[in-house]
Structure formats: structure tokens, C-alpha cells
Design a protein around this motif. Structure first.
Motif, mmCIF file in Angstrom:
data_model
loop_
_atom_site.group_PDB
_atom_site.id
_atom_site.type_symbol
_atom_site.label_atom_id
_atom_site.label_comp_id
_atom_site.label_asym_id
_atom_site.label_seq_id
_atom_site.Cartn_x
_atom_site.Cartn_y
_atom_site.Cartn_z
ATOM 1 N N ALA A 110 0.814 -1.213 0.000
ATOM 2 C CA ALA A 110 0.000 0.000 0.000
ATOM 3 C C ALA A 110 0.848 1.263 0.000
ATOM 4 C CB ALA A 110 -0.939 -0.007 1.201
ATOM 5 N N GLU A 111 1.954 1.262 0.726
ATOM 6 C CA GLU A 111 2.786 2.465 0.763
ATOM 7 C C GLU A 111 3.499 2.694 -0.561
ATOM 8 O OE1 GLU A 111 5.235 2.267 4.258
ATOM 9 O OE2 GLU A 111 3.596 2.962 5.559
ATOM 10 N N THR A 112 3.815 1.633 -1.279
ATOM 11 C CA THR A 112 4.378 1.793 -2.621
ATOM 12 C C THR A 112 3.326 2.367 -3.562
ATOM 13 O OG1 THR A 112 5.863 -0.093 -2.276
ATOM 14 C CG2 THR A 112 5.519 0.634 -4.542
ATOM 15 N N MET A 113 2.116 1.825 -3.503
ATOM 16 C CA MET A 113 1.018 2.355 -4.311
ATOM 17 C C MET A 113 0.764 3.815 -3.975
ATOM 18 S SD MET A 113 -0.380 -0.235 -6.201
ATOM 19 C CE MET A 113 -2.095 0.184 -6.451
ATOM 20 N N ALA A 114 0.812 4.157 -2.687
ATOM 21 C CA ALA A 114 0.447 5.495 -2.219
ATOM 22 C C ALA A 114 1.409 6.578 -2.681
ATOM 23 C CB ALA A 114 0.356 5.502 -0.696
ATOM 24 N N LYS A 115 2.570 6.181 -3.163
ATOM 25 C CA LYS A 115 3.494 7.171 -3.720
ATOM 26 C C LYS A 115 3.026 7.660 -5.089
ATOM 27 C CE LYS A 115 7.526 5.163 -1.397
ATOM 28 N NZ LYS A 115 8.810 4.427 -1.577
ATOM 29 N N ARG A 116 2.160 6.866 -5.734
ATOM 30 C CA ARG A 116 1.750 7.192 -7.097
ATOM 31 C C ARG A 116 0.259 7.468 -7.244
ATOM 32 N NH1 ARG A 116 4.678 2.986 -11.097
ATOM 33 N NH2 ARG A 116 3.565 4.335 -12.581
ATOM 34 N N ILE A 117 -0.555 6.955 -6.330
ATOM 35 C CA ILE A 117 -1.997 7.207 -6.351
ATOM 36 C C ILE A 117 -2.491 7.400 -4.927
ATOM 37 C CG2 ILE A 117 -2.373 5.901 -8.482
ATOM 38 C CD1 ILE A 117 -3.448 3.593 -6.792
ATOM 39 N N LYS B 73 -3.640 -1.183 10.190
ATOM 40 C CA LYS B 73 -4.203 0.112 10.590
ATOM 41 C C LYS B 73 -3.344 1.298 10.166
ATOM 42 C CE LYS B 73 -4.186 1.351 14.875
ATOM 43 N NZ LYS B 73 -4.496 1.351 16.327
ATOM 44 N N GLU B 74 -2.042 1.095 10.025
ATOM 45 C CA GLU B 74 -1.155 2.183 9.637
ATOM 46 C C GLU B 74 -1.474 2.723 8.244
ATOM 47 O OE1 GLU B 74 3.111 1.413 10.357
ATOM 48 O OE2 GLU B 74 2.437 -0.457 11.281
ATOM 49 N N LEU B 75 -2.208 1.944 7.462
ATOM 50 C CA LEU B 75 -2.427 2.294 6.064
ATOM 51 C C LEU B 75 -3.648 3.182 5.836
ATOM 52 C CD1 LEU B 75 -1.617 -1.184 4.505
ATOM 53 C CD2 LEU B 75 -0.073 0.735 4.949
ATOM 54 N N GLY B 76 -4.398 3.474 6.866
ATOM 55 C CA GLY B 76 -5.604 4.268 6.714
ATOM 56 C C GLY B 76 -5.438 5.542 5.899
ATOM 57 N N PRO B 77 -4.398 6.337 6.157
ATOM 58 C CA PRO B 77 -4.236 7.589 5.401
ATOM 59 C C PRO B 77 -3.888 7.387 3.931
ATOM 60 C CG PRO B 77 -3.086 7.712 7.519
ATOM 61 C CD PRO B 77 -3.478 6.280 7.311
#
Length: 345
Positions: free
Chosen positions: A190-197, A218-222
Motif C-alpha cells: 500500500a505504501e508503494t502504491m500510495a506514492k503514485r496514487i 491500521k497504519e495504512l488508513g491515510p
């Protein structure tokens, strides 16, 4: 590409000639201007696009059986109610035909509707590993493989011109793998995805999670724009309250209860219940109605006060295109949109 755009403009011209038909009659737009007329001018579409940028309860659905062709618009995104905010393509999201490309570009560019890739991510390589190839051999192993796979999904979004990704996350419903259900692996993915979308990327592309947001790391909520809940066969407000409560608990300490509610989209299963608008639903005051209407009317409560939800929607929304006894397409979804965002006349 030139042929695609030529097809698209021909498609738009053909649709414009049908604006007096029920297929294109919308009465659910919330906007200071009157957008309820059937003469769909560029001024109408401009205001429609501006409306979708405002803070409002969204209309969503998983769209399946997509072809972009046919004598009716049942299998085309163009046939959706104008006020649908975004859809997730369920099934044939890849290898798009000229007709699908034109259909996609029309709703994006003219109606401001966003379309997401969507599939179950269980393990590294799902949906993207070349046929006949071993996933571990192709992607590698460990965190590096997870990051490579996440970037490949984002590359596919860019390749096809989608507006983001809907992660179908269901580890407790038979889809646990080397990503799903493994908190450390979920975090890398998710954090890799979140860098781009998603909201942390600054790209205006959506990253949403559906299925079990109450179970994800839970850390991924934002990282997510929305938590989409499959509240299928929903019996009432108590059902929705309980589901939201579990998601609020999951993200405790990371997101406030109000922040969770503001990302929360509830959906009904229209693969089974499209012709009835859902199942019997009872609200907090004992009133009964069909469940999609109930979802639209439902307002979350946090610490004894009402707060905003993100919206509502349907699975296999296209099954509601024609419903006997109604003079318009998507009658229940249109009503839900109107309930959530009453038109300003």
C-alpha cells in the motif's frame, strides 16, 4: 490513437442526438444552476464536472460486463446516470477495444466520471503475471517483489488511462496470500502504491480499498481515499452502524472516527437485488424501505452526534439499467443520488 479519438467524437455526437431520451434524463444534480434539463449542452457538462469537484456524498458502483457497444447503453459507461462520481471496472479492465477506450474517455472528459481498475490482490503477481510464468520467478521474492508488483499495477493504470485502483481486500473470505492478511506485506504494497496514487500522492488519482477495511493494517488508513464496504443484504441502520464501528476501531490512533466515516461508502449487491432496489431495510426510527434507499438515508453517529459519510453504491450496477415499471434507467441509484444530494432548483 487518432482513430480512437475520431471514434470518441463520433460516439459523443451520436449520444448528443439522443438527449431527449430517458437514457440521458438526470434529475439528481446538486448545483446552483438548473442541470435537470435534457438538452445537454457544454455548459451543462461543465457544471456537472464542477459539481463532482465539490464536497458531497458520492455515488459509486462496480461496473461489470463492460463492452462499450450495443443497441442500448446497458454495457457502456456512457449509460450511467450523469451524477455517478466514480466506478470500479469489475472484470474486463485490460486489453480494451476501441469502443471501450472511446466510452472511457467520453465519461472521463465530458461527464467527469472517474473509472478505476479493480481486482483482488491476494499475492504478488495476481492478474499481472504473464500466463504460463511462475510468479516467484517473474517477480522475485520479499519486499522488493511486492514493490515491483505494486508499481506494475500503477503502470497499468497509466497505460489504460484509468483514474486509480480499487484494492479488493478479502483475507477472511478465502483470499489470504503473501500480501493480503500479512500486515508487513500489506504495508509495503500500500505504501508503494500510495506514492503514485491516493491522497498522499498529490496525483489526484484514487486509491480505495473495498471488502474488509476493518481488517487491513491500521497504519495504512491515510493511504486510501475511500473505504468501500460490501454491506450486502443489509437489514438496517444497526447493521451499518456496527460495520462502521469495527472500521473506526481498526484505525483507532491513526484516523479519527469522523475521518473514517468521511471515507466510508456502503454498497448493496445488485447482482442479486437490482430489480428490487435491495432488501428490506429498517432505519433507526423503525421506518422500512429497500436497502439502497436506506443506505442513502443513513447518517453515521459518532459519540452521539451525526457525522458525514462518503456515500453509497451498488455491485454490478449495470444490472439496474432496465427495471420493469420505471420510465428511466437506474431508477434506484438515481433516487439514492437525489436523497444524498437533493437538487437545488
Amino acid at each position: 490513437m487518432k482513430k480512437i479519438f475520431m471514434y470518441m467524437f463520433a460516439f459523443v455526437a451520436a449520444i448528443s442526438s439522443m438527449t431527449s431520451c430517458d437514457d440521458w434524463t438526470d434529475t439528481e444534480i446538486k448545483n446552483p444552476a438548473d442541470l435537470t434539463h435534457s438538452n445537454k449542452t457544454e455548459a451543462y457538462y461543465q457544471q456537472l464536472r464542477e459539481y463532482k469537484k465539490t464536497d458531497h456524498q458520492v455515488a459509486f458502483g462496480w461496473f461489470g460486463n463492460w463492452t462499450g457497444t450495443g443497441l442500448s447503453l446497458e454495457n457502456s459507461l456512457a449509460g450511467l446516470p450523469d451524477s455517478v462520481d466514480f466506478v470500479s471496472i469489475w472484470g474486463n479492465w485490460r486489453n480494451l477495444s476501441i469502443e471501450q477506450k472511446a466510452d472511457l474517455q467520453f465519461v472521463q472528459q465530458v461527464k467527469g466520471t472517474r473509472a478505476l481498475m479493480c481486482f483482488i490482490v491476494q499475492s504478488v503477481g495476481d492478474q499481472l503475471t504473464p500466463e504460463g510464468t511462475d510468479a516467484a520467478t517473474f517477480w522475485g521474492t520479499g519486499d522488493e517483489a511486492i514493490a515491483k508488483y505494486a508499481n506494475a499495477i500503477c503502470d497499468s493504470i497509466d497505460k489504460y488511462g484509468y483514474d486509480g485502483f480499487d484494492w479488493d481486500y478479502e483475507p477472511n473470505y478465502g483470499h489470504r496470500g503473501d500480501i493480503s492478511g500479512v500486515p508487513a506485506a500489506e504495508k509495503v504494497f500500500a505504501e508503494t502504491m500510495a506514492k503514485r496514487i491516493g491522497p498522499k500522492s498529490g496525483t489526484n488519482k484514487l486509491f480505495v480499498i473495498d471488502g474488509e477495511p476493518q481488517s487491513v493494517n491500521k497504519e495504512l488508513g491515510p493511504c486510501f481515499n475511500y473505504f468501500i464496504v460490501q454491506a450486502y443484504s443489509c437489514w438496517g441502520a444497526g447493521d451499518l452502524d456496527s460495520r462502521l464501528s469495527s472500521t473506526i476501531s481498526n484505525f483507532d490512533g491513526v484516523l479519527s472516527a469522523e475521518e473514517v466515516a468521511k471515507k466510508y461508502i456502503v454498497t448493496e449487491n445488485f447482482e442479486n437485488f437490482a430489480k428490487a432496489g435491495g432488501v428490506k431495510f429498517t432505519d433507526r426510527r423503525g421506518n422500512t424501505m429497500q436497502s439502497l434507499e436506506g443506505m442513502a438515508r443513513w447518517t453515521p453517529m459518532v459519540d452521539g452526534k451525526y457525522v458525514d459519510k462518503a456515500g453509497c453504491g451498488t455491485y454490478h450496477m449495470e444490472y439496474e439499467y432496465n427495471v420493469s415499471g420505471f420510465g428511466t434507467t437506474y431508477p434506484y441509484l438515481r433516487k439514492a443520488i437525489q436523497i444524498q444530494n437533493p437538487s437545488v432548483k
